[in-house]
Design an enzyme around this catalytic site. Structure first.
Site, PDB file in Angstrom:
ATOM      1  N   SER A  64       0.833  -1.209   0.000  1.00  0.00           N
ATOM      2  CA  SER A  64       0.000   0.000   0.000  1.00  0.00           C
ATOM      3  C   SER A  64       0.865   1.256   0.000  1.00  0.00           C
ATOM      4  O   SER A  64       2.002   1.254   0.470  1.00  0.00           O
ATOM      5  CB  SER A  64      -0.900   0.022   1.234  1.00  0.00           C
ATOM      6  OG  SER A  64      -1.707  -1.128   1.299  1.00  0.00           O
TER       7      SER A  64
HETATM    8  N1  SAH Z   1      -0.695  -4.992   4.073  1.00  0.00           N
HETATM    9  C1  SAH Z   1       0.103  -5.278   2.891  1.00  0.00           C
HETATM   10  C2  SAH Z   1      -0.563  -4.876   1.588  1.00  0.00           C
HETATM   11  C3  SAH Z   1      -1.783  -5.621   1.360  1.00  0.00           C
HETATM   12  S1  SAH Z   1      -2.303  -5.870  -0.302  1.00  0.00           S
HETATM   13  C4  SAH Z   1       1.471  -4.652   2.971  1.00  0.00           C
HETATM   14  O1  SAH Z   1       1.754  -3.939   3.937  1.00  0.00           O
HETATM   15  O2  SAH Z   1       2.279  -4.901   2.077  1.00  0.00           O
HETATM   16  C5  SAH Z   1      -3.616  -6.988   0.109  1.00  0.00           C
HETATM   17  C6  SAH Z   1      -3.155  -8.367   0.521  1.00  0.00           C
HETATM   18  O3  SAH Z   1      -4.315  -9.092   0.929  1.00  0.00           O
HETATM   19  C7  SAH Z   1      -2.523  -9.176  -0.606  1.00  0.00           C
HETATM   20  O4  SAH Z   1      -1.283  -9.688  -0.185  1.00  0.00           O
HETATM   21  C8  SAH Z   1      -3.527 -10.295  -0.855  1.00  0.00           C
HETATM   22  O5  SAH Z   1      -2.928 -11.499  -1.291  1.00  0.00           O
HETATM   23  C9  SAH Z   1      -4.166 -10.431   0.508  1.00  0.00           C
HETATM   24  N2  SAH Z   1      -5.484 -11.067   0.531  1.00  0.00           N
HETATM   25  C10 SAH Z   1      -6.473 -10.998  -0.392  1.00  0.00           C
HETATM   26  N3  SAH Z   1      -7.538 -11.702   0.007  1.00  0.00           N
HETATM   27  C11 SAH Z   1      -7.220 -12.254   1.224  1.00  0.00           C
HETATM   28  C12 SAH Z   1      -7.906 -13.110   2.130  1.00  0.00           C
HETATM   29  N4  SAH Z   1      -9.135 -13.551   1.889  1.00  0.00           N
HETATM   30  N5  SAH Z   1      -7.271 -13.458   3.273  1.00  0.00           N
HETATM   31  C13 SAH Z   1      -6.010 -13.015   3.548  1.00  0.00           C
HETATM   32  N6  SAH Z   1      -5.315 -12.209   2.708  1.00  0.00           N
HETATM   33  C14 SAH Z   1      -5.911 -11.841   1.549  1.00  0.00           C
END
Ligand code: SAH
Length: 215
Positions: A64
């Protein structure tokens, strides 16, 4: 990887720009100033690490934008010692920001590849973050209840299990909506189990996916 004088200078500027955009929480700003964000990016993006922009981290996911990390962290109103569950570990950067703020961090990621890579990478940093592989919609019941829950992907609905795993008086910060743009919500769980929802503006996240990624 090296954290040079130049990197630290770029980080100071990044913190300044985030402050100008309205972030006031000193613990949040201090964490962003301290954590070498360039460690979390693919090496080809190193020079972009301190621009206020999101970046690809592989497996079709992004780290993000620093302002968004700061905004969600500030809304979460984390105090030292709180138990925080993050949904969507991704690069692990947000988890480290929360850990630097003194939270006991639990974070769940659905994509095996990312989970393994980030787990290995975080061992090289001085933060103890508890990582789980699985569907964040289910939360992590084994360590519930949590003081705070942070969802870092766009959620079309508020997962019921997450509300259940929140302490009374706790809060969930969640980008809510099924479209391209979501509304940032802060949901407070009242002592009687009812909830109070606040709206905090429009954001754009990658979607929270229901099933386990197989890549
Ligand atoms: N917090 C992260 C950025 C998140 S991007 C950072 O600091 O880098 C969103 C993330 O959510 C992605 O890695 C994606 O794979 C994950 N994601 C998507 N759906 C999900 C689910 N149902 N359960 C857990 N993670 C999920």
């Amino acid at each position: 990887m090296e954290d040079s004088y130049r990197h630290r200078g770029l980080r100071k500027k990044l913190v300044e720009s985030i402050r100008e955009k309205g972030i006031v929480d000193k613990a949040v700003l201090a964490a962003i100033e301290k954590i070498p964000r360039h460690f979390f990016l693919d090496s080809s993006f190193l020079e972009f690490a301190y621009q206020d922009k999101p970046f690809p981290i592989g497996s079709g996911q992004t780290i993000s934008q620093p302002f968004t990390v700061a905004f969600q962290s500030e809304l979460l109103a984390v105090k030292r010692g709180m138990k925080v569950l993050e949904i969507g570990t991704g690069s692990g950067y947000q988890a480290c920001v929360l850990a630097e703020m003194g939270a006991k961090v639990f974070s769940i990621e659905r994509q095996r590849k990312l989970f393994i890579r980030t787990k290995q990478f975080l061992q090289t940093l001085p933060y103890k973050v508890n990582l789980f592989l699985g569907d964040g919609n289910e939360g992590v019941a084994a360590y519930a209840p949590y003081d705070r829950i942070l969802i870092t992907a766009a959620a079309p609905e508020i997962p019921e299990k997450l509300l259940e795993q929140l302490k009374p008086g706790g809060m969930i910060v969640i980008p809510h909506g099924a479209d391209d743009i979501q509304q940032m919500l802060r949901i407070i769980k009242n002592d009687d189990g009812s909830t109070t929802t606040e709206e905090h503006g429009a954001f754009r996240f990658v979607p929270l996916l229901p099933d386990l990624g197989n890549d």
